[in-house]
Structures are given as structure tokens and as C-alpha cells.
Design an enzyme around this catalytic site. Structure first.
Site, PDB file in Angstrom:
ATOM      1  N   THR A  35     -13.551  13.842  10.117  1.00 31.40           N
ATOM      2  CA  THR A  35     -14.556  13.519  11.123  1.00 31.40           C
ATOM      3  C   THR A  35     -14.330  14.279  12.426  1.00 31.40           C
ATOM      4  O   THR A  35     -15.286  14.530  13.168  1.00 31.40           O
ATOM      5  CB  THR A  35     -14.549  11.999  11.397  1.00 31.40           C
ATOM      6  OG1 THR A  35     -14.535  11.302  10.160  1.00 31.40           O
ATOM      7  CG2 THR A  35     -15.778  11.577  12.165  1.00 31.40           C
TER       8      THR A  35
ATOM      9  N   LYS B 125     -11.322   6.443  14.101  1.00 32.12           N
ATOM     10  CA  LYS B 125     -11.594   7.869  13.912  1.00 32.12           C
ATOM     11  C   LYS B 125     -12.949   8.269  14.489  1.00 32.12           C
ATOM     12  O   LYS B 125     -13.129   9.413  14.927  1.00 32.12           O
ATOM     13  CB  LYS B 125     -11.483   8.247  12.430  1.00 32.12           C
ATOM     14  CG  LYS B 125     -12.484   7.564  11.500  1.00 32.12           C
ATOM     15  CD  LYS B 125     -13.744   8.368  11.300  1.00 32.12           C
ATOM     16  CE  LYS B 125     -14.741   7.635  10.415  1.00 32.12           C
ATOM     17  NZ  LYS B 125     -15.978   8.410  10.195  1.00 32.12           N
TER      18      LYS B 125
END
Length: 336
Positions: free
Chosen positions: A252, A195
Site C-alpha cells: 500500500t 497501513k
């Protein structure tokens, strides 16, 4: 699980924002907590002002939380939360093993990344350097300031030993901080690494002004890359679709508060990577992890064009315009 006893003492290794937030959480739960930091100023500020003025300014910390420059003081605790960035983990693991005499200490890995030179996950580095340690992984959508300020947060707590996992849940769990137990360490830590790379790409989309539709498409196709790689490496689909996978990716890749997304925004605006990194006192793990993820995907035979593009971008092989053009020129295909 609710009957498990928390650890009596916790050593937090790493005095950055995330380490400080986790240390504050444990101390507020009544656990004797010592946080280790290399920076003398950080240690002094936590002990004297009950605030990490360098990495988490403006957040009051429990007065029972103690900071130490001596790694041995934290290593003497019953269990350890390890929050040192992945690229610096190996020598600190070695120091901890020496400080503990190689005893089988429970270690929860809270850093998100892959060792660049070896392509090893954090659990694999720990097993290589300190094989006696009992590993767990704590990962999920959690900004340090949110956790430290008592904002509702949920994460994955992965441990092969469910009794060990239950003790970790009892130690860090709170009404506002909800750990969900898993036995899939690979899936939990792989999500945290991938991520960060995808968040850089999302930041580039934002910095280039390509619109919300483009960012949504990038998140969805990036998640498909993560699933392909995760399956190839033995991760469970439910872990990848859970908090430490899709949940962390959504957070994120959607907020400039993310160090990796904010870095991608600056790159999308045309700034040089070295200039952006030179302005920061924190680590953007996706920069170091991008090449390692690309190498892992190649080795596993998992197609990962977005991660490959980010690896080329941070390596200086292509600029943002070139990688965007290359991705948009890919042949049409079935969704998978």
C-alpha cells in the site's frame, strides 16, 4: 485444514471493488454467492452484464454470481463476507442482525479501518452490535483488480476458532489466492488499519518528490510505530511481520494504485483534501482512521509520530511542509 468443507453459500456485503473481487472468487470456487450493493446500477450491471462497471470495470465476473439490493437475500446465506467501510459498518451490522434474527452467523471482516468516534476495531464493533456473530478477519496485501484477474495473492485469515478458520480457507482459497491461517484477530485487523495511514504519508513523500530513500525510511519507521502499538494492544509480532502487517504496508505504501497512497501524492503536491476526495467514488480509509490510530497510540502510550503527523495533516491542522519539517527535526535516537 485441507479436509475442511467450504460454506455452501456466501453473502458478500458491499458492492465495491474489493467486495466484488471476493464475491467473484467465491463464485468461481463453486460456492453459491450473493453480493449486496446499495447502488441499483451496480446490481443491474452484475446481474445483466456480469461486470461491476462502476467499481471494477473491464473485469468479467462469473455468471453464477448474483447481486441483490435486498440485504435479506445476502443475509440468508450460510456465512458472510463483510466489506462495508469501517465508518459505515455499525448500522449495517445492526441491519444484518435484524435480517438474520440474531443467529450466530460466521462473519469474515474484510474492511480495513477503525471506527472514528469510538476507536473500536471492526471485531469490537461487530461484538458490540451483533454479539452472536462468529468473527474472522481477512486482511493482507491484495488489490481488488489483481485478485479478480487471477493474479497470485496471499493474505491472512484470522479466526479464534481454527475449525471456522479452516472453513473460510476452504471457501475463498484458490491456486492464485492463498489464505494463511492465524488466531491473531487483533494483529490482522490492526495492520490493515495502520497501513492505510502510513500509505498516505508515503504518498506525501512521493508527491513532494523526496526520493525513494525517504520512502523506504518512512516504511521502516512506520512499521516500528505499528509494532509498538500492536504490542501494546496484544498483537503477536509474527502477525505484524506477516502478510496482514508488513506485507500489506509494503504494497500500500509502494503503489499509486493504492487509494491511500494516491491521496497522499495529491496532498504532497499541495492539493486540498476536500478537492481530492470530491473527485473519488471510493473510500480512502486512512483519512478517517488517522485520528483514531493517533488516539489509540496516545492511550496505549505508544510513540507514533508518523501517524500523528498524518492525523494533523488530514485534520487541516498542519500542511505537508510543516509536518515534514517537524518529523525531520526530531532528536536523533537509537533505532527501536
Amino acid at each position: 485444514m485441507n479436509d475442511a468443507a467450504p460454506f455452501t453459500s456466501i453473502g458478500v456485503i458491499g458492492g465495491g471493488a474489493w467486495g466484488t473481487a471476493l464475491a467473484s472468487l467465491c463464485a468461481a470456487n463453486g460456492v453459491a454467492t450473493t453480493i449486496w450493493a446499495r447502488e441499483t446500477a451496480v446490481v443491474s450491471a452484475i446481474n445483466d452484464r456480469h461486470e461491476n462497471t462502476e467499481f471494477l470495470p473491464g473485469v468479467p465476473l462469473p455468471k453464477t454470481l448474483r447481486a441483490a439490493e435486498s440485504l435479506g437475500m445476502a443475509a440468508d446465506c450460510e456465512a458472510i463476507l463483510f466489506v462495508v467501510p469501517a465508518q459505515f459498518a455499525r448500522p449495517v451490522f445492526a441491519e444484518l442482525r435484524d435480517a438474520t434474527g440474531g443467529r450466530p452467523v460466521p462473519v469474515a471482516l474484510c474492511s480495513k479501518g477503525i471506527e472514528r468516534n469510538t476507536g473500536l476495531l471492526m471485531t469490537e464493533i461487530l461484538a458490540d452490535v451483533w454479539p452472536e456473530a462468529a468473527a474472522a478477519v481477512l486482511s493482507g496485501p491484495s488489490f481488488a483488480r489483481d485478485v479478480a484477474m487471477g493474479m497470485p495473492t496471499a493474505v491472512t485469515l484470522a479466526a479464534a476458532d481454527q475449525q471456522l478458520g479452516a472453513r473460510w480457507v476452504a471457501t475463498v482459497g484458490a491456486p492464485h489466492f492463498r489464505p494463511y491461517l492465524s488466531d491473531d484477530l487483533t494483529g490482522a485487523e490492526l495492520g490493515g488499519a495502520v497501513k492505510n495511514v502510513l500509505a498516505i504519508a508515503a504518498g506525501v513523500v512521493e508527491g513532494k518528490g523526496l526520493g525513494e530513500s525517504a520512502r523506504a525510511a518512512l516504511i521502516a519507521r512506520g512499521f516500528a510505530e505499528f509494532q509498538r502499538l500492536g504490542v501494546a494492544l496484544g498483537a503477536k509480532r509474527e502477525t505484524m511481520a506477516g502478510l496482514s502487517g508488513l506485507g500489506d504496508l509494503i504494497l500500500t505504501a509502494s503503489s499509486p494504485q493504492s487509494r491511500n497512497m494516491s491521496l497522499g501524492i495529491e496532498l504532497g503536491k499541495g492539493r486540498a483534501l476536500a478537492d481530492v476526495l470530491g473527485e473519488r467514488n471510493t473510500v480512502s480509509e486512512g483519512v478517517a482512521t488517522a485520528g483514531a490510530i493517533h488516539a489509540l497510540a496516545l492511550k496505549a502510550g505508544a510513540e507514533a509520530p508518523i501517524c500523528e503527523a498524518v492525523a494533523a495533516l488530514v485534520a487541516g491542522e498542519k500542511n505537508a511542509d510543516e509536518i515534514i519539517a517537524a518529523l525531520l527535526a526530531r532528536p536523533f535516537k537509537s533505532e527501536a
